[in-house]
Design an enzyme around this catalytic site. Structure first.
Site, short mmCIF file in Angstrom:
data_model
loop_
_atom_site.label_atom_id
_atom_site.label_comp_id
_atom_site.label_asym_id
_atom_site.label_seq_id
_atom_site.Cartn_x
_atom_site.Cartn_y
_atom_site.Cartn_z
CD GLU A 1 -0.17 -2.24 3.92
OE1 GLU A 1 0.79 -2.04 3.16
OE2 GLU A 1 -0.10 -2.08 5.16
CB CYS B 1 11.87 5.79 1.21
SG CYS B 1 10.69 5.62 2.54
CB ALA C 1 -0.90 0.00 1.23
N PRO C 2 0.44 2.31 -0.69
CG PRO C 2 0.38 4.54 -1.42
CD PRO C 2 1.19 3.58 -0.61
N1 SAM Z 1 5.23 -0.25 -1.79
C1 SAM Z 1 4.37 0.85 -1.45
C2 SAM Z 1 4.21 1.75 -2.65
O1 SAM Z 1 5.07 1.74 -3.54
O2 SAM Z 1 3.19 2.44 -2.76
C3 SAM Z 1 4.85 1.60 -0.22
C4 SAM Z 1 5.06 0.66 0.95
S1 SAM Z 1 5.53 1.43 2.44
C5 SAM Z 1 7.17 1.86 2.18
C6 SAM Z 1 5.66 0.07 3.53
C7 SAM Z 1 4.36 -0.67 3.83
O3 SAM Z 1 4.64 -1.73 4.73
C8 SAM Z 1 3.29 0.18 4.47
O4 SAM Z 1 2.10 0.14 3.73
C9 SAM Z 1 3.07 -0.47 5.85
O5 SAM Z 1 1.73 -0.46 6.27
C10 SAM Z 1 3.55 -1.88 5.63
N2 SAM Z 1 4.00 -2.55 6.86
C11 SAM Z 1 4.08 -2.01 8.10
N3 SAM Z 1 4.48 -2.94 8.98
C12 SAM Z 1 4.66 -4.09 8.29
C13 SAM Z 1 5.04 -5.41 8.65
N4 SAM Z 1 5.36 -5.73 9.89
N5 SAM Z 1 5.08 -6.33 7.68
C14 SAM Z 1 4.79 -6.01 6.40
N6 SAM Z 1 4.41 -4.78 6.01
C15 SAM Z 1 4.35 -3.84 6.94
#
Ligand code: SAM
Length: 455
Positions: free
Chosen positions: A135, A232, A113-114
């Site tokens: 997600e 990031c 997400a998103p």
């Molecule tokens: N890939 C997405 C994009 O390009 O739009 C952005 C992803 S963001 C950097 C990381 C995501 O990992 C978030 O949506 C977050 O909710 C999720 N996340 C948080 N804790 C996590 C966990 N323990 N395991 C896997 N995903 C997790």
């Protein structure tokens, strides 16, 4: 102002003068970029090209995306430029292992997400392959599903699972992208909350969580498969040190990636694996780190998880013929029913979707076509946004900018423009959704949860 420990930590990755340049860049405005949808826009898209992504464009200024009907039609996705590099890594890696023309590939976008990387990977993978976009946070999985429906390719399955839940899908995926939750240093100029929440302790916690995620998912990657890891953030703890840890724990092999030095991306190696750093003072984009590697080849044990319950039932032939009329190429599709809802899937992917929906918590998959009432399809919104909707599925009404905005606000549209029954609303050529005329009334079928606010 940046946290003092953060500025100090930059000394570990950059010479002092460059660290200053980086901090200055992090105080400057962010570039604006979008990635257009080649399945919906066939003309040359406006804007300056993002060098590492053929669908990426920089815009001169930030328009009001909310007020642009083309945005709501899925013609483009607003994505910062550095993260589009995942597409370059994906294409290069698949070419290196000679699988760029394969069909039936299973790609997992684990932290999706998103939906920036999901919509990019779904575009590059093509319709004969499938992207599982997962997600863990429920509300974010819903937003991801909205963006997947809007993008409208039909080759994505959205799931809402913890990485540990993928244990039942051993050696199942050809590609896994882990765009890990991180301390977000690279987003400091865009996301002030990331600055406020930053601490050395949080960096350590993020790194531990990233390792947990990687170890939870490693078993689901096929031997010979590709892992794309990205964050990031700039610190080595969450970036290179995690790659070194991965190489130490598992059987990883390097993949060579070609890069134009003019792009300004810093390429290095960590434990033999190619890594890429994006610094906002060197590239036109946010801070980003990426690495690509290969799971050492071994014997692939083809294991299919035990089905837990059957959810999808193939649609009987006569009903499939009725539904198929709404699709541009129904001969390539397979139709199935879950309750009253009918979904369309590309033929090759249906068996995979069936297995996945019996093993994971699926939020959305394929193309939701609608429901059958009295032998007729009542179409749902995702079908209107599907890139290959049959051109003669319903009469079209083409709206100008103001009327299209009215439609997206769920306001009234001049009934005299409509034919009796279901009409497809378009902005130019781009479909926006359905509207139904019943005599002198019109029922605006745009989903109320998506409607844009009235200013
Ligand atoms: N890939 C997405 C994009 O390009 O739009 C952005 C992803 S963001 C950097 C990381 C995501 O990992 C978030 O949506 C977050 O909710 C999720 N996340 C948080 N804790 C996590 C966990 N323990 N395991 C896997 N995903 C997790």
């Amino acid at each position: 102002m940046f946290p003092i420990e953060f500025t100090r930590s930059l000394q570990e990755i950059l010479p002092a003068s460059e660290a200053e340049e980086l901090c200055a860049a992090l105080e400057a405005p962010s570039p604006v970029s979008v990635r257009y949808n080649p399945y919906k826009i066939t003309d040359e898209a406006p804007g300056r090209a993002v060098p590492w992504c053929r669908y990426g464009r920089y815009l001169k200024e930030r328009p009001s995306f909310t007020l642009d009907p083309a945005f709501h039609s899925g013609a483009y996705y607003v994505q910062e430029a550095s993260s589009m590099f995942i597409g370059h890594l994906y294409e290069q890696a698949m070419a290196r292992i000679g699988r760029n023309r394969d069909a039936g590939l299973r790609i997992l976008d684990l932290c999706a997400a998103p939906g920036g990387k999901t919509t990019l990977l779904a575009t590059l993978a093509g319709l004969e392959n499938i992207v599982v976009a997962n997600e863990v946070i429920r509300a974010r999985a819903m937003t991801l599903a909205d963006n997947v429906r809007k993008w409208g390719l039909g080759n994505v399955v959205v799931t809402n699972n913890d990485p540990a839940h993928f244990a039942g899908l051993q050696e199942y995926f050809d590609v896994i992208a882990v765009d890990a939750p991180c301390s977000g240093e690279g987003m400091f100029r865009k996301d002030l909350q990331a600055r406020e929440q930053w601490s050395p302790e949080n960096v350590r916690l993020c790194a531990q969580r990233q390792r947990r995620i990687l170890s939870d998912i490693w078993g689901s990657l096929k031997p010979g498969g590709i892992l794309l890891y990205s964050t990031c953030t700039f610190n080595r703890t969450e970036d290179e040190e995690n790659i070194a840890w991965l190489v130490d724990q598992y059987d990883c092999e390097p993949i060579e990636v070609e890069l134009d030095p003019a792009w300004g991306i810093v390429r290095s190696e960590e434990a033999g694996i190619c890594t890429f750093r994006f610094y906002p003072h060197r590239v036109e984009g946010e801070g980003f780190f990426a690495a690509v590697l290969h799971k050492a080849d071994g014997k692939v044990r083809l294991r299919t998880p035990k089905p837990r319950r059957t959810i999808l039932v193939p649609l009987p032939r006569p009903a499939a013929t009725v539904v198929g009329r709404w699709f541009g190429q129904p001969e390539h599709m397979c139709f199935a029913q879950a309750g009253d809802n009918i979904y369309g899937y590309y033929g090759e992917s249906y068996p995979m979707v069936k297995v996945l929906s019996e093993s994971l918590s699926v939020v959305y998959s394929g193309v939701l076509a609608g429901q059958l009432f009295g032998g007729k399809l009542r179409p749902e919104h995702p079908l209107a946004l599907f890139h290959d909707l049959a051109s003669d599925s319903a009469p079209s009404v083409r709206l100008g900018l103001e009327e299209a905005r009215q439609y997206l606000r769920k306001q009234e549209i001049d009934v005299s423009l409509l034919q009796e029954g279901i009409n497809l609303v378009r902005y130019g050529e781009l479909p926006l959704g359905w509207i139904k005329r019943i005599g002198h009334r019109a029922n605006n079928m745009y989903p109320k949860e998506l409607r844009i606010a009235t200013l």
